[in-house]
Design a protein around this motif. Structure first.
Motif, PDB file in Angstrom:
ATOM      1  N   ARG A 428       0.864  -1.187   0.000  1.00  0.00           N
ATOM      2  CA  ARG A 428       0.000   0.000   0.000  1.00  0.00           C
ATOM      3  C   ARG A 428       0.896   1.231   0.000  1.00  0.00           C
ATOM      4  N   PRO A 429       1.387   1.628  -1.164  1.00  0.00           N
ATOM      5  CA  PRO A 429       2.334   2.749  -1.220  1.00  0.00           C
ATOM      6  C   PRO A 429       1.718   4.047  -0.707  1.00  0.00           C
ATOM      7  N   ASP A 430       2.539   4.829  -0.065  1.00  0.00           N
ATOM      8  CA  ASP A 430       2.140   6.167   0.386  1.00  0.00           C
ATOM      9  C   ASP A 430       2.446   7.129  -0.756  1.00  0.00           C
ATOM     10  N   VAL A 431       1.413   7.575  -1.460  1.00  0.00           N
ATOM     11  CA  VAL A 431       1.628   8.375  -2.668  1.00  0.00           C
ATOM     12  C   VAL A 431       1.080   9.777  -2.474  1.00  0.00           C
ATOM     13  N   SER A 432       1.624  10.695  -3.242  1.00  0.00           N
ATOM     14  CA  SER A 432       1.166  12.087  -3.218  1.00  0.00           C
ATOM     15  C   SER A 432       1.490  12.719  -4.561  1.00  0.00           C
ATOM     16  N   GLY A 433       0.999  13.932  -4.765  1.00  0.00           N
ATOM     17  CA  GLY A 433       1.282  14.641  -6.004  1.00  0.00           C
ATOM     18  C   GLY A 433       0.789  13.884  -7.217  1.00  0.00           C
ATOM     19  N   ALA A 434       1.576  13.917  -8.299  1.00  0.00           N
ATOM     20  CA  ALA A 434       1.172  13.281  -9.553  1.00  0.00           C
ATOM     21  C   ALA A 434       1.118  11.771  -9.443  1.00  0.00           C
ATOM     22  N   GLU A 435       1.781  11.188  -8.427  1.00  0.00           N
ATOM     23  CA  GLU A 435       1.772   9.736  -8.274  1.00  0.00           C
ATOM     24  C   GLU A 435       0.448   9.215  -7.728  1.00  0.00           C
ATOM     25  N   ALA A 436      -0.393  10.064  -7.182  1.00  0.00           N
ATOM     26  CA  ALA A 436      -1.658   9.631  -6.588  1.00  0.00           C
ATOM     27  C   ALA A 436      -2.594   9.083  -7.660  1.00  0.00           C
ATOM     28  N   ALA A 437      -3.416   8.125  -7.270  1.00  0.00           N
ATOM     29  CA  ALA A 437      -4.359   7.509  -8.204  1.00  0.00           C
ATOM     30  C   ALA A 437      -5.312   8.554  -8.774  1.00  0.00           C
ATOM     31  N   PRO A 438      -5.726   8.400 -10.026  1.00  0.00           N
ATOM     32  CA  PRO A 438      -6.636   9.383 -10.625  1.00  0.00           C
ATOM     33  C   PRO A 438      -8.043   9.278 -10.065  1.00  0.00           C
ATOM     34  N   ASP A 439      -8.798  10.346 -10.226  1.00  0.00           N
ATOM     35  CA  ASP A 439     -10.204  10.394  -9.826  1.00  0.00           C
ATOM     36  C   ASP A 439     -11.042  10.128 -11.080  1.00  0.00           C
ATOM     37  N   PHE A 440     -11.135   8.839 -11.456  1.00  0.00           N
ATOM     38  CA  PHE A 440     -11.776   8.485 -12.722  1.00  0.00           C
ATOM     39  C   PHE A 440     -13.222   8.952 -12.792  1.00  0.00           C
ATOM     40  N   ALA A 441     -13.908   8.981 -11.660  1.00  0.00           N
ATOM     41  CA  ALA A 441     -15.332   9.333 -11.666  1.00  0.00           C
ATOM     42  C   ALA A 441     -15.567  10.766 -12.145  1.00  0.00           C
ATOM     43  N   ASN A 442     -14.552  11.614 -12.045  1.00  0.00           N
ATOM     44  CA  ASN A 442     -14.744  13.028 -12.383  1.00  0.00           C
ATOM     45  C   ASN A 442     -13.894  13.505 -13.552  1.00  0.00           C
ATOM     46  N   VAL A 504      -0.913  29.753 -21.991  1.00  0.00           N
ATOM     47  CA  VAL A 504      -1.706  28.647 -22.517  1.00  0.00           C
ATOM     48  C   VAL A 504      -2.985  28.573 -21.686  1.00  0.00           C
ATOM     49  N   THR A 505      -4.130  28.489 -22.355  1.00  0.00           N
ATOM     50  CA  THR A 505      -5.421  28.415 -21.679  1.00  0.00           C
ATOM     51  C   THR A 505      -6.121  27.121 -22.051  1.00  0.00           C
ATOM     52  N   TYR A 506      -6.790  26.494 -21.063  1.00  0.00           N
ATOM     53  CA  TYR A 506      -7.492  25.225 -21.311  1.00  0.00           C
ATOM     54  C   TYR A 506      -8.749  25.198 -20.436  1.00  0.00           C
ATOM     55  N   ARG A 507      -9.873  24.860 -21.032  1.00  0.00           N
ATOM     56  CA  ARG A 507     -11.117  24.662 -20.285  1.00  0.00           C
ATOM     57  C   ARG A 507     -11.235  23.166 -19.989  1.00  0.00           C
ATOM     58  N   PHE A 508     -11.160  22.776 -18.721  1.00  0.00           N
ATOM     59  CA  PHE A 508     -11.062  21.359 -18.380  1.00  0.00           C
ATOM     60  C   PHE A 508     -12.053  21.004 -17.282  1.00  0.00           C
ATOM     61  N   SER A 509     -12.239  19.693 -17.098  1.00  0.00           N
ATOM     62  CA  SER A 509     -13.042  19.180 -15.994  1.00  0.00           C
ATOM     63  C   SER A 509     -12.390  17.895 -15.502  1.00  0.00           C
ATOM     64  N   ALA A 510     -11.660  18.003 -14.405  1.00  0.00           N
ATOM     65  CA  ALA A 510     -10.966  16.874 -13.782  1.00  0.00           C
ATOM     66  C   ALA A 510     -10.422  17.359 -12.451  1.00  0.00           C
ATOM     67  N   ARG A 511     -10.108  16.427 -11.576  1.00  0.00           N
ATOM     68  CA  ARG A 511      -9.512  16.829 -10.302  1.00  0.00           C
ATOM     69  C   ARG A 511      -8.125  17.420 -10.509  1.00  0.00           C
ATOM     70  N   ASP A 512      -7.311  16.731 -11.327  1.00  0.00           N
ATOM     71  CA  ASP A 512      -5.920  17.133 -11.521  1.00  0.00           C
ATOM     72  C   ASP A 512      -5.682  17.577 -12.950  1.00  0.00           C
ATOM     73  N   LEU A 513      -4.846  18.595 -13.104  1.00  0.00           N
ATOM     74  CA  LEU A 513      -4.364  19.011 -14.424  1.00  0.00           C
ATOM     75  C   LEU A 513      -2.843  19.001 -14.399  1.00  0.00           C
ATOM     76  N   PHE A 589      -4.622  14.528 -17.391  1.00  0.00           N
ATOM     77  CA  PHE A 589      -5.561  14.803 -16.310  1.00  0.00           C
ATOM     78  C   PHE A 589      -5.701  13.581 -15.403  1.00  0.00           C
ATOM     79  N   GLY A 590      -6.151  13.839 -14.170  1.00  0.00           N
ATOM     80  CA  GLY A 590      -6.271  12.736 -13.225  1.00  0.00           C
ATOM     81  C   GLY A 590      -7.385  12.987 -12.214  1.00  0.00           C
TER      82      GLY A 590
END
Length: 590
Positions: A428-442, A504-513, A589-590
């Motif tokens: 059970r790795p202790d992850v943070s930042g970009a290594e964290a699992a994505p929020d697929f539902a969003n 650079v501009t981007y219109r997005f919908s996700a937890r992480d960019l 995105f994540g």
């Protein structure tokens, strides 16, 4: 030939993809028309257009992207007019008169005066529909385009693309045949042919509206990932295993190994997928001298294909790193094979820094020439191959996730090798930042490239200009659209800022960019500031910026710029660079 069949079958499965939905009304509108003069030209136009556009994408080139972009606009306009003609007979007579006249002249010139709609009109509609249908592709198309990128586009690439498109046209023809029977019954029993035609017109215009709003390549394309990708993946897996089984040498060795397993006590039930390919061809090894498969005989080996700016690879690193640490005393050897996607990832110093940043201490082979990649017949980042102590590939997994099953495979192979002390608990790795699992539902936004070879949904008024400096002006993006401001030079795989102050501009919908960025060509750091909906990100800042959105590009890598706190909403992201020279590659995105 086998891969051609796989490509054809994957094309047939395209009918199950939701991103095909906006196209179907155009096909069903052909119901009740003669097959040879109406349906066949339309399906042929679709197949040819898809193969042509996809071949251009495989070959690359500064003008290919514009063919697809402007062709899409023309197709939307043409199909909108077609929908109007179905709703209104008067509009149909007015709008189609030139086409009908030209078609009749052509038919009469050929000695075959025709009645009704000419095949030329159906062919034009097929070409237009093909331009809209081209984005609906899955792993088979990805495999073909990856192969073209690595080995160069060739006749086989075009044949595979044509096979894929022919399969899709076949499934659409079947749908049309069934639809035609349904429509004929409706006309005969209800006598509402006119209303059926008008209903088709409404359906066509609805489809055009969905396409104009980007639903065909946005929401519906993301839905298709969960519907057809799995089936296509199974086809690819079956093809690869079938290729291995067709080798007499592999089959003979598999029989011998089966006998050995029967004597020694076979436990895992994992099939033998093939031999451990050679590890020759790496330009350099990190954390280890060069390793060979002969040296690794008797060890359980996990081969991890990755590249350091790939977000999916980054999210698997904590698990691979944890497995390497946990099972190394039981006989597991993890080897990371770094096969670059971008040119900057071929720089060995960049890879060394990434290995250090990710705290990777297992061996890493620098596979800049893709020799190990091709030896494994690999097509994906990340990809994991599990090899037993006898030197046989026993399992593989493409992409991130499924970590429990992968670790169970490691445990089973170690147990087969007589390492009964292998721990049965899971990491059970202790992850943070970009290594964290994505929020697929969003996640409603997908990977978006800035270089012109693979760019899409670009909205700056000037249009994306290839390999020339252009002063881009601001535009207001809709969801999953992006634009530039300031003076940029956009190359095949990146955009380079020529003067300070560009954004650079981007219109997005996700937890992480995330955005893959690099400093100036001479290595000077580039300062930047991120805003979300015009304001500093505050608690929604990513790991590489502070709450005020301030950050610095010091090395070429993936930067996490946004991690939304609380409810995930649709946002407008902007990153403004205070210094010139920054290189921007791809959004994830994540």
């Amino acid at each position: 030939m086998s891969l051609l069949i796989v490509a054809y079958m994957a094309g047939v499965l395209t009918i199950l993809s939701p991103c095909i939905l906006p196209v179907l009304p155009f096909v069903f509108a052909r119901a009740g028309r003669p097959f040879v003069s109406s349906t066949l030209p339309m399906l042929g136009g679709m197949a040819m257009t898809f193969a042509a556009v996809a071949t251009l994408a495989a070959v690359g080139g500064r003008w290919a992207i514009h063919v697809n972009e402007y062709g899409r606009y023309a197709a939307i306009a043409l199909l909108a007019l077609f929908g109007v003609t179905l709703i209104s007979s008067r509009a149909a007579s007015f709008l189609t008169a030139p086409i009908v006249s030209l078609g009749n002249r052509l038919l009469n010139a050929g000695g075959r005066p025709g009645e009704g709609e000419p095949s030329g009109k159906s062919l034009v509609l097929g070409v237009a529909t093909g331009l809209l249908w081209a984005p609906c592709a899955g792993p088979v198309l990805g495999l073909v385009l990856t192969g073209a990128a690595l080995q160069g586009a060739n006749a086989q690439t075009s044949l595979l693309l044509l096979s894929y498109s022919a399969g899709a046209a076949t499934s659409l023809a079947v749908a049309l045949f069934i639809g035609g029977r349904v429509f004929a019954a409706m006309k005969q029993s209800l006598g509402v042919g006119e209303w059926v035609r008008r209903g088709l017109g409404v359906a066509v215009l609805t489809g055009v509206g969905a396409i104009a709003w980007g639903l065909d390549t946005g929401v519906l394309a993301r839905l298709s990932i969960s519907s057809t990708t799995t089936i296509e993946q199974l086809l690819l897996d079956r093809f690869k295993s079938g290729t291995a089984a067709s080798s007499g040498k592999v089959a003979a060795n598999s029989m011998s190994l089966a006998a050995d397993d029967a004597r020694q006590g076979f436990r895992s039930g994992l099939p033998v997928e093939g031999h451990f390919p050679a590890l020759d061809g790496a330009v350099e090894w990190l954390n280890s001298p060069p390793l060979t498969r002969e040296q690794l005989r008797g060890k359980v080996v996990l081969i991890d294909f990755w590249t350091y700016s790939c977000i999916n690879c980054i999210r698997t690193v904590p698990y691979v790193r944890a497995w390497a640490e946990k099972y190394k005393e039981q006989g597991l050897v993890v080897i990371g094979v770094h096969s670059p996607e971008f040119a900057f990832e071929k720089n060995v110093d960049n890879v060394k820094q990434a290995v250090k940043d990710f705290k990777i201490d297992y061996p890493v082979a620098i596979d800049n020439d893709f020799k190990i990649w091709r030896a494994f017949q690999n097509s994906y980042w990340p990809a994991h191959y599990f090899i037993d102590a006898k030197g046989q590939v026993r399992h593989h997994h493409f992409g991130e996730g499924d970590y429990l099953k992968s670790e169970k495979v490691v445990q089973d192979l170690l147990a087969e090798a007589g390492r009964d002390e292998a721990k049965k608990t899971t990491v059970r790795p202790d992850v943070s930042g970009a290594e964290a699992a994505p929020d697929f539902a969003n996640i409603r936004s997908s990977e978006t490239y800035i270089g012109y070879q693979r760019a899409s949904n670009f909205i700056s008024p000037e249009g994306l200009k290839a390999d020339v400096a252009e002063n881009y002006s601001k535009a207001k993006p809709n969801l999953n659209e992006w634009g530039l401001t300031g003076v940029w030079t956009v190359g095949p795989d990146r955009g380079t800022l020529n003067q300070p102050g560009g954004s650079v501009t981007y219109r997005f919908s996700a937890r992480d960019l995330h955005l893959v960025l690099g400093p100036s060509a001479n290595g000077d750091p580039v300062r930047f500031q991120v805003t979300i909906d015009g304001k500093p990100p505050g608690e929604s800042h990513g790991a590489d910026v502070d709450r005020y959105g301030i950050g610095t590009v010091k090395q070429t890598r993936l930067y996490q710029l946004v991690r939304q706190k609380g409810e995930v909403l649709e946002r407008t992201f902007e990153v403004r660079f205070l210094d010139a020279g920054v290189e921007a590659f791809v959004f994830t995105f994540g």
